[in-house]
Design a protein around this motif. Structure first.
Motif, PDB file in Angstrom:
ATOM      1  N   MET A 175       0.828  -1.098   0.117  1.00 50.34           N
ATOM      2  CA  MET A 175      -0.014   0.126  -0.097  1.00 50.34           C
ATOM      3  C   MET A 175       1.031   1.222   0.045  1.00 50.34           C
ATOM      4  O   MET A 175       1.684   1.328   0.736  1.00 50.34           O
ATOM      5  CB  MET A 175      -0.768  -0.171   1.270  1.00 50.34           C
ATOM      6  N   LYS A 176       0.642   2.261  -0.879  1.00 50.64           N
ATOM      7  CA  LYS A 176       1.500   3.358  -0.909  1.00 50.64           C
ATOM      8  C   LYS A 176       0.699   4.552  -0.137  1.00 50.64           C
ATOM      9  O   LYS A 176      -0.522   4.773  -0.434  1.00 50.64           O
ATOM     10  CB  LYS A 176       1.526   3.751  -2.423  1.00 50.64           C
ATOM     11  N   ASP A 177       1.577   5.302   0.696  1.00 50.89           N
ATOM     12  CA  ASP A 177       1.037   6.410   1.367  1.00 50.89           C
ATOM     13  C   ASP A 177       1.086   7.659   0.353  1.00 50.89           C
ATOM     14  O   ASP A 177       1.662   7.651  -0.608  1.00 50.89           O
ATOM     15  CB  ASP A 177       1.858   6.685   2.586  1.00 50.89           C
ATOM     16  N   SER A 178       0.014   8.490   0.667  1.00 55.08           N
ATOM     17  CA  SER A 178       0.044   9.476  -0.103  1.00 55.08           C
ATOM     18  C   SER A 178      -0.690  10.915   1.005  1.00 55.08           C
ATOM     19  O   SER A 178      -1.147  10.560   1.992  1.00 55.08           O
ATOM     20  CB  SER A 178      -1.006   9.438  -1.246  1.00 55.08           C
ATOM     21  N   CYS A 179      -0.218  12.030   0.425  1.00 59.13           N
ATOM     22  CA  CYS A 179      -0.708  13.268   1.066  1.00 59.13           C
ATOM     23  C   CYS A 179      -0.845  14.313   0.277  1.00 59.13           C
ATOM     24  O   CYS A 179      -0.235  14.141  -0.918  1.00 59.13           O
ATOM     25  CB  CYS A 179       0.302  13.658   2.376  1.00 59.13           C
ATOM     26  N   ALA A 180      -1.648  15.238   0.451  1.00 59.29           N
ATOM     27  CA  ALA A 180      -1.982  16.552  -0.472  1.00 59.29           C
ATOM     28  C   ALA A 180      -1.692  17.789   0.590  1.00 59.29           C
ATOM     29  O   ALA A 180      -2.215  17.741   1.787  1.00 59.29           O
ATOM     30  CB  ALA A 180      -3.248  16.417  -1.056  1.00 59.29           C
ATOM     31  N   LEU A 181      -1.416  18.776   0.011  1.00 62.94           N
ATOM     32  CA  LEU A 181      -1.400  20.060   0.495  1.00 62.94           C
ATOM     33  C   LEU A 181      -2.663  20.685   0.088  1.00 62.94           C
ATOM     34  O   LEU A 181      -2.720  20.710  -1.163  1.00 62.94           O
ATOM     35  CB  LEU A 181      -0.174  20.845   0.224  1.00 62.94           C
ATOM     36  N   ILE A 182      -3.581  21.183   1.009  1.00 65.15           N
ATOM     37  CA  ILE A 182      -4.719  22.091   0.357  1.00 65.15           C
ATOM     38  C   ILE A 182      -4.360  23.531   0.501  1.00 65.15           C
ATOM     39  O   ILE A 182      -4.070  23.947   1.687  1.00 65.15           O
ATOM     40  CB  ILE A 182      -5.762  21.532   1.344  1.00 65.15           C
ATOM     41  N   TYR A 183      -4.266  23.952  -0.326  1.00 67.85           N
ATOM     42  CA  TYR A 183      -3.897  25.672  -0.541  1.00 67.85           C
ATOM     43  C   TYR A 183      -4.678  26.378  -1.713  1.00 67.85           C
ATOM     44  O   TYR A 183      -4.831  25.860  -2.683  1.00 67.85           O
ATOM     45  CB  TYR A 183      -2.462  25.738  -0.532  1.00 67.85           C
ATOM     46  N   SER A 184      -4.868  27.474  -1.164  1.00 67.51           N
ATOM     47  CA  SER A 184      -5.569  28.456  -2.280  1.00 67.51           C
ATOM     48  C   SER A 184      -4.964  29.738  -1.855  1.00 67.51           C
ATOM     49  O   SER A 184      -4.990  30.276  -0.563  1.00 67.51           O
ATOM     50  CB  SER A 184      -7.062  28.228  -2.366  1.00 67.51           C
ATOM     51  N   SER A 185      -4.644  30.623  -2.872  1.00 71.57           N
ATOM     52  CA  SER A 185      -4.505  32.232  -2.543  1.00 71.57           C
ATOM     53  C   SER A 185      -5.590  32.989  -1.956  1.00 71.57           C
ATOM     54  O   SER A 185      -5.724  33.725  -1.220  1.00 71.57           O
ATOM     55  CB  SER A 185      -3.840  32.669  -3.704  1.00 71.57           C
ATOM     56  N   ARG A 186      -6.764  32.356  -2.140  1.00 70.87           N
ATOM     57  CA  ARG A 186      -8.154  32.918  -1.618  1.00 70.87           C
ATOM     58  C   ARG A 186      -8.136  32.825  -0.195  1.00 70.87           C
ATOM     59  O   ARG A 186      -8.940  33.338   0.523  1.00 70.87           O
ATOM     60  CB  ARG A 186      -9.353  32.352  -2.322  1.00 70.87           C
ATOM     61  N   PHE A 187      -7.469  31.820   0.372  1.00 70.88           N
ATOM     62  CA  PHE A 187      -7.515  31.894   1.856  1.00 70.88           C
ATOM     63  C   PHE A 187      -7.068  32.951   2.653  1.00 70.88           C
ATOM     64  O   PHE A 187      -7.358  33.295   3.730  1.00 70.88           O
ATOM     65  CB  PHE A 187      -6.314  30.706   2.586  1.00 70.88           C
ATOM     66  N   SER A 188      -6.227  33.844   2.032  1.00 72.34           N
ATOM     67  CA  SER A 188      -5.604  35.271   2.525  1.00 72.34           C
ATOM     68  C   SER A 188      -6.732  36.119   2.820  1.00 72.34           C
ATOM     69  O   SER A 188      -6.580  36.895   3.512  1.00 72.34           O
ATOM     70  CB  SER A 188      -4.569  35.515   1.739  1.00 72.34           C
ATOM     71  N   GLY A 189      -8.139  35.810   2.093  1.00 73.97           N
ATOM     72  CA  GLY A 189      -8.877  36.816   2.420  1.00 73.97           C
ATOM     73  C   GLY A 189     -10.099  36.558   3.733  1.00 73.97           C
ATOM     74  O   GLY A 189     -11.006  36.901   3.645  1.00 73.97           O
ATOM     75  N   PHE A 190      -9.435  35.338   4.289  1.00 74.76           N
ATOM     76  CA  PHE A 190     -10.254  34.945   5.349  1.00 74.76           C
ATOM     77  C   PHE A 190      -9.637  35.215   6.785  1.00 74.76           C
ATOM     78  O   PHE A 190      -8.504  35.328   6.757  1.00 74.76           O
ATOM     79  CB  PHE A 190     -10.373  33.363   5.222  1.00 74.76           C
ATOM     80  N   SER A 191     -10.443  35.239   7.699  1.00 75.04           N
ATOM     81  CA  SER A 191      -9.912  35.418   9.024  1.00 75.04           C
ATOM     82  C   SER A 191     -10.763  34.937  10.172  1.00 75.04           C
ATOM     83  O   SER A 191     -11.907  35.051  10.149  1.00 75.04           O
ATOM     84  CB  SER A 191     -10.085  37.036   9.517  1.00 75.04           C
ATOM     85  N   TYR A 192     -10.016  34.202  11.067  1.00 79.69           N
ATOM     86  CA  TYR A 192     -10.539  33.809  12.289  1.00 79.69           C
ATOM     87  C   TYR A 192     -11.250  34.503  13.293  1.00 79.69           C
ATOM     88  O   TYR A 192     -11.715  34.200  14.339  1.00 79.69           O
ATOM     89  CB  TYR A 192      -9.830  32.300  12.725  1.00 79.69           C
ATOM     90  N   GLY A 193     -10.775  35.762  13.139  1.00 80.21           N
ATOM     91  CA  GLY A 193     -10.700  36.840  14.257  1.00 80.21           C
ATOM     92  C   GLY A 193      -9.872  37.020  14.857  1.00 80.21           C
ATOM     93  O   GLY A 193      -8.567  36.388  14.719  1.00 80.21           O
ATOM     94  N   GLU A 194      -9.517  38.432  15.525  1.00 83.39           N
ATOM     95  CA  GLU A 194      -8.353  38.838  16.124  1.00 83.39           C
ATOM     96  C   GLU A 194      -7.870  37.836  17.339  1.00 83.39           C
ATOM     97  O   GLU A 194      -6.658  37.938  17.638  1.00 83.39           O
ATOM     98  CB  GLU A 194      -8.556  40.174  16.777  1.00 83.39           C
TER      99      GLU A 194
END
Length: 50
Positions: free
Chosen positions: A1-20
């Motif tokens: 069995m081959k392990d795999s992984c992925a990076l989830i990224y979008s430049s759109r993430f920079s427009g989001f904030s979880y709050g100060e």
């Protein structure tokens, strides 16, 4: 069995904030992505950015 992984990224993430008060700052995520890319960790064919 081959392990795999992925990076989830979008430049759109920079427009989001979880709050100060939230410890996760989106800027940290972008800087980490930039560092990963600059170090060539996304270069292997099995590396995926989703």
């Amino acid at each position: 069995m081959k392990d795999s992984c992925a990076l989830i990224y979008s430049s759109r993430f920079s427009g989001f904030s979880y709050g100060e008060e939230h410890p996760f700052k989106v800027l940290r995520y972008r800087l980490t992505y930039d560092l990963i890319r600059e170090l060539g960790l996304l270069a292997p064919p099995e590396a995926r950015v989703v």
